[in-house]
Design a protein around this motif. Structure first.
Motif, PDB file in Angstrom:
ATOM      1  N   LEU A  20       0.829  -1.229  -0.030  1.00  0.00           N
ATOM      2  CA  LEU A  20       0.212  -0.092   0.011  1.00  0.00           C
ATOM      3  C   LEU A  20       1.044   1.211  -0.032  1.00  0.00           C
ATOM      4  O   LEU A  20       0.614   2.328  -0.652  1.00  0.00           O
ATOM      5  N   VAL A  21       2.191   1.265   0.731  1.00  0.00           N
ATOM      6  CA  VAL A  21       2.767   2.330   0.731  1.00  0.00           C
ATOM      7  C   VAL A  21       3.439   2.607  -0.580  1.00  0.00           C
ATOM      8  O   VAL A  21       3.320   3.662  -1.114  1.00  0.00           O
ATOM      9  N   TRP A  23       1.861   2.277  -3.447  1.00  0.00           N
ATOM     10  CA  TRP A  23       0.613   2.154  -4.344  1.00  0.00           C
ATOM     11  C   TRP A  23       0.988   2.224  -5.892  1.00  0.00           C
ATOM     12  O   TRP A  23       0.510   1.544  -6.558  1.00  0.00           O
ATOM     13  N   ARG A  24       1.771   3.370  -6.096  1.00  0.00           N
ATOM     14  CA  ARG A  24       1.788   3.545  -7.564  1.00  0.00           C
ATOM     15  C   ARG A  24       2.933   2.900  -8.371  1.00  0.00           C
ATOM     16  O   ARG A  24       3.018   2.763  -9.320  1.00  0.00           O
TER      17      ARG A  24
ATOM     18  N   ASP B  65      -0.070  10.392   0.070  1.00  0.00           N
ATOM     19  CA  ASP B  65      -1.074   9.907  -0.688  1.00  0.00           C
ATOM     20  C   ASP B  65      -2.062   8.910   0.359  1.00  0.00           C
ATOM     21  O   ASP B  65      -1.309   8.440   1.168  1.00  0.00           O
ATOM     22  N   HIS B  67      -3.287   6.215  -0.026  1.00  0.00           N
ATOM     23  CA  HIS B  67      -2.737   4.841   0.036  1.00  0.00           C
ATOM     24  C   HIS B  67      -1.571   4.572   1.053  1.00  0.00           C
ATOM     25  O   HIS B  67      -1.587   3.775   2.091  1.00  0.00           O
ATOM     26  N   THR B  68      -0.654   5.423   0.977  1.00  0.00           N
ATOM     27  CA  THR B  68       0.660   5.450   1.520  1.00  0.00           C
ATOM     28  C   THR B  68       0.294   5.519   3.016  1.00  0.00           C
ATOM     29  O   THR B  68       0.916   4.988   4.014  1.00  0.00           O
ATOM     30  N   MET B  69      -0.556   6.443   3.507  1.00  0.00           N
ATOM     31  CA  MET B  69      -1.049   6.553   4.843  1.00  0.00           C
ATOM     32  C   MET B  69      -1.661   5.546   5.402  1.00  0.00           C
ATOM     33  O   MET B  69      -1.197   4.998   6.578  1.00  0.00           O
ATOM     34  N   ILE B  70      -2.420   4.829   4.621  1.00  0.00           N
ATOM     35  CA  ILE B  70      -3.116   3.475   5.310  1.00  0.00           C
ATOM     36  C   ILE B  70      -1.753   2.486   5.453  1.00  0.00           C
ATOM     37  O   ILE B  70      -1.800   1.959   6.530  1.00  0.00           O
ATOM     38  N   GLY B  71      -1.007   2.310   4.500  1.00  0.00           N
ATOM     39  CA  GLY B  71      -0.021   1.446   4.352  1.00  0.00           C
ATOM     40  C   GLY B  71       0.847   1.609   5.633  1.00  0.00           C
ATOM     41  O   GLY B  71       1.236   0.816   6.353  1.00  0.00           O
ATOM     42  N   THR B  72       1.302   3.054   6.015  1.00  0.00           N
ATOM     43  CA  THR B  72       2.181   3.431   6.892  1.00  0.00           C
ATOM     44  C   THR B  72       1.448   3.081   8.365  1.00  0.00           C
ATOM     45  O   THR B  72       1.960   2.606   9.305  1.00  0.00           O
ATOM     46  N   LEU B  75       1.474  -0.526   9.279  1.00  0.00           N
ATOM     47  CA  LEU B  75       2.937  -0.769   9.766  1.00  0.00           C
ATOM     48  C   LEU B  75       3.184  -0.503  11.093  1.00  0.00           C
ATOM     49  O   LEU B  75       3.888  -1.144  11.806  1.00  0.00           O
TER      50      LEU B  75
END
Lengths: 509, 139
Positions: A20-21, A23-24, B65, B67-72, B75
């Protein structure tokens, strides 16, 4: 050993989070998919070794002691299932590299696959009924998205049926869990196993058993509740239907076996006889559906249902041999079913269609590929040196031992009909010459698609199929070893004292 | 969308809402509040900005972004639970430590707060992903 029990859940979750981090960055996601499933496989094999050597493992999440906190338990049955989850996850992740299109990849296909695997592993490892409900939801929600991702017309139609019926079953599940908590005051499975044996109102326990039979019956796709499966499994990408067919219904069967060996054994004469009837009907309807279908994946979807009948049959007979047969059947069927769906994807790519009538000539052009189809297909039908034979042999023997001649007769007939439906695929797709009218226009494009996507992409499709086929042969040749494993797993299932003791390690009374 | 009143108030409300969300996050440690509500309040701050200007502006203000926030966030939450594994305790066992800060006194901190921060980020990311995708949908 506490780490081992949570690793099969932590690894896919972390992989999904990292994906997800990024994503692109599609290439990162593809590599993470491979790395995550490889890690899952390694961790699951490690867990399996630990369980095989040292017996049942348990941990209390958050260090809250057993009946209050959430317990994770791995007996041999769970451990075997987790290993297979890792293996199928890796096979499908590799297969996805060459078969899932760019659009699906950029909408999070790989993280979703990881979450699905996490849900499956969680369901196999949890020792708490409410937690099992949560894992089912994790699994279902990711499978909803995987099923609908891409938004093709057929996909959405299948997804609506799948979602509706599965949500209904979740609602029944939740209600049953609530009632059970009201009755016993606990949801820890080991604790329940003790308390339910002491409950005086056996009628209530049987009622609850029926509710659980319905919910897990929907997930496992047994006789009257299976119709969502053939409506949806032929619509998503081939990699997705392969992982669904290989693992999702088996989670339902696993849950059935778990609750009907550990919890609801108060009135075996009633519950397990009913399950036996359901098993017989599931086998028959499944295989009849398979014989009637004319599309590669639809035939296989009905075969999934028929196989579930066999697995449930072992549970219904409820003898050590029968349960060992069930475990062994599940073990080899996961490999075979996943493989058949992967094969159907390659056949689709080679012929440009999945309609059996329009396919053809695959044996003439790709004889080695035809052999790769034959191995899982014959194993499914139960032809001797392959793994399916030994599974069916054990179940039939158990049936004879329990003097349930009717179910033995059904099982043997169904095996013959399975052979018939596999022969049909063989005749139509592989043996008969290429139909001239319909596909003359399509065939060249299909071949061009294969060569254009390059040797690398074709390799990612073929390698998992070869490995799974080799595994089917190995399970058949080393049937003794695998059957011994299944026997030990069945003994653990039938005698829950070790399971209860392992969980009770942290139980306060 | 061109309302002067809305765009001016959004500018003033945003820092307040974000501060309030962090207050809720920290308060959740011992009292009602926590990462979930905190994340939602923070999401309203950015949603308000998106309504007052547009989603592109809101994305620019956010800098990260969703998405990045969800992933972080995931984690961070995993890390808070995995810390106990290193200490040899079951997964998700709370780890606590106290720190002495001069002029303030004893500060008692633990992994549940880290977990809550993870939840905060995930909720913020998911809520904004929903809001942005709905707002950017072509009709």
């Amino acid at each position: 050993m506490r780490v081992l029990l949570v690793l099969p859940i932590l690894i896919p979750l972390s992989t999904a989070a990292v994906s997800l981090v990024f994503w692109r960055r599609r290439s990162v996601q593809r590599w993470m998919g491979m790395a995550g499933t490889s890690g899952l496989l390694a961790a699951s094999v490690w867990l399996f070794e630990a369980v095989r050597r040292e017996g049942i493992q348990a941990t209390q999440v958050g260090n809250w002691s057993a009946p209050f906190g959430i317990t994770f338990v791995a007996d041999l049955f769970s451990a075997i299932m987790v290993v297979l989850t890792g293996l199928m996850g890796l096979a499908v992740a590799v297969y996805s590299l060459g078969s899932v299109d760019r659009r699906r990849e950029s909408f999070g296909y790989y993280p979703l696959l990881q979450i699905l695997l996490m849900g499956v592993c969680g369901a196999f490892l949890t020792g708490d009924l409410f937690n099992l409900y949560v894992w089912f939801e994790v699994m279902l929600i990711s499978s909803f998205v995987l099923l609908a991702l891409g938004g093709e017309r057929g996909q959405l139609e299948g997804a609506i049926k799948y979602v509706t019926l599965n949500l209904l079953s979740s609602a029944v599940f939740l209600a049953a869990v609530g009632l059970l908590y009201g009755l016993a005051g606990t949801l820890n499975m080991a604790d329940l196993a003790i308390k339910l044996r002491a409950v005086e109102q056996t009628g209530l326990v049987t009622t609850l058993a029926m509710m659980f039979l319905i919910t897990f019956g929907v997930k496992a796709a047994v006789f009257p509740l299976f119709f969502w499966l053939p409506a949806s499994y032929h619509t998503p990408p081939f990699a997705v239907s392969a992982i669904f067919a290989g693992l999702l219904t088996k989670v339902g069967v696993y849950a059935l076996i778990r609750v009907f060996t550990l919890l609801f054994v108060v009135d075996v004469g009633y519950t397990h006889t009913l399950i036996l009837v359901i098993a017989g009907l599931t086998m028959i309807t499944g295989v009849l559906g398979a014989v009637a279908q004319n599309e590669f994946r639809r035939v296989l979807s009905f075969q999934v249902i028929s196989s579930v009948g066999f697995m449930v049959m072992g549970l219904a007979l409820f003898t050590p041999l029968a349960l060992a047969g069930s475990v062994f059947y599940m073990l080899q069927d996961i490999v075979v079913k996943t493989n058949l769906f992967l094969v159907s994807g390659v056949a689709h790519r080679l012929c440009g269609t999945s309609e059996l009538k329009e396919q053809g000539g695959l044996y003439a052009t790709y004889p080695a590929f035809a052999l790769l189809f034959l191995i899982p297909a014959l194993s499914l039908a139960g032809i001797p040196p392959l793994s399916g034979f030994f599974a069916k042999l054990a179940l039939v023997q158990a049936g004879l031992g329990a003097q349930s001649y009717m179910i033995v007769f059904i099982a043997l007939t169904v095996s013959l009909l399975t052979l018939l439906s596999m022969t049909k695929i063989w005749n139509e797709a592989f043996w008969k010459p290429q139909p001239s009218d319909s596909s003359r226009a399509e065939m060249p494009t299909a071949i061009r698609a294969v060569t254009a996507s390059g040797r690398m992409a074709t390799g990612t499709l073929i390698v998992p199929i070869v490995i799974l086929a080799a595994l089917t042969v190995c399970i058949g040749l080393a049937a003794g070893f695998f059957f011994d494993l299944a026997t030990v797993a069945a003994e653990q299932l039938l005698d829950p004292t070790a399971y209860i003791r392992a969980v009770e390690g942290g139980m306060t009374r | 969308m061109g309302s002067l009143i809305l765009s001016t108030t959004a500018r003033f409300l945003m820092p307040l809402l974000l501060l309030f969300s962090i207050f809720l996050l920290l308060r959740g440690h011992n009292k009602p509040g926590g990462g979930f509500v905190g994340g939602l309040v923070a999401a309203t701050a950015f949603s308000l900005y998106a309504v007052a200007y547009d989603t592109n502006a809101a994305r620019r203000v956010m800098r990260v972004d969703p998405h990045t926030m969800i992933g972080t966030g995931l984690l961070v939450a995993i890390a808070s639970g995995a810390l106990s594994l290193i200490a040899g305790q079951p997964f998700m066992t709370g780890q606590w430590g106290s720190f002495h800060i001069r002029g303030f006194g004893e500060l008692y901190l633990g992994t549940p707060l880290v977990f809550d921060i993870g939840v905060y980020l995930v909720v913020l990311g998911v809520a904004l992903l929903d809001v942005f995708s709905l707002a950017e949908e072509k009709s």
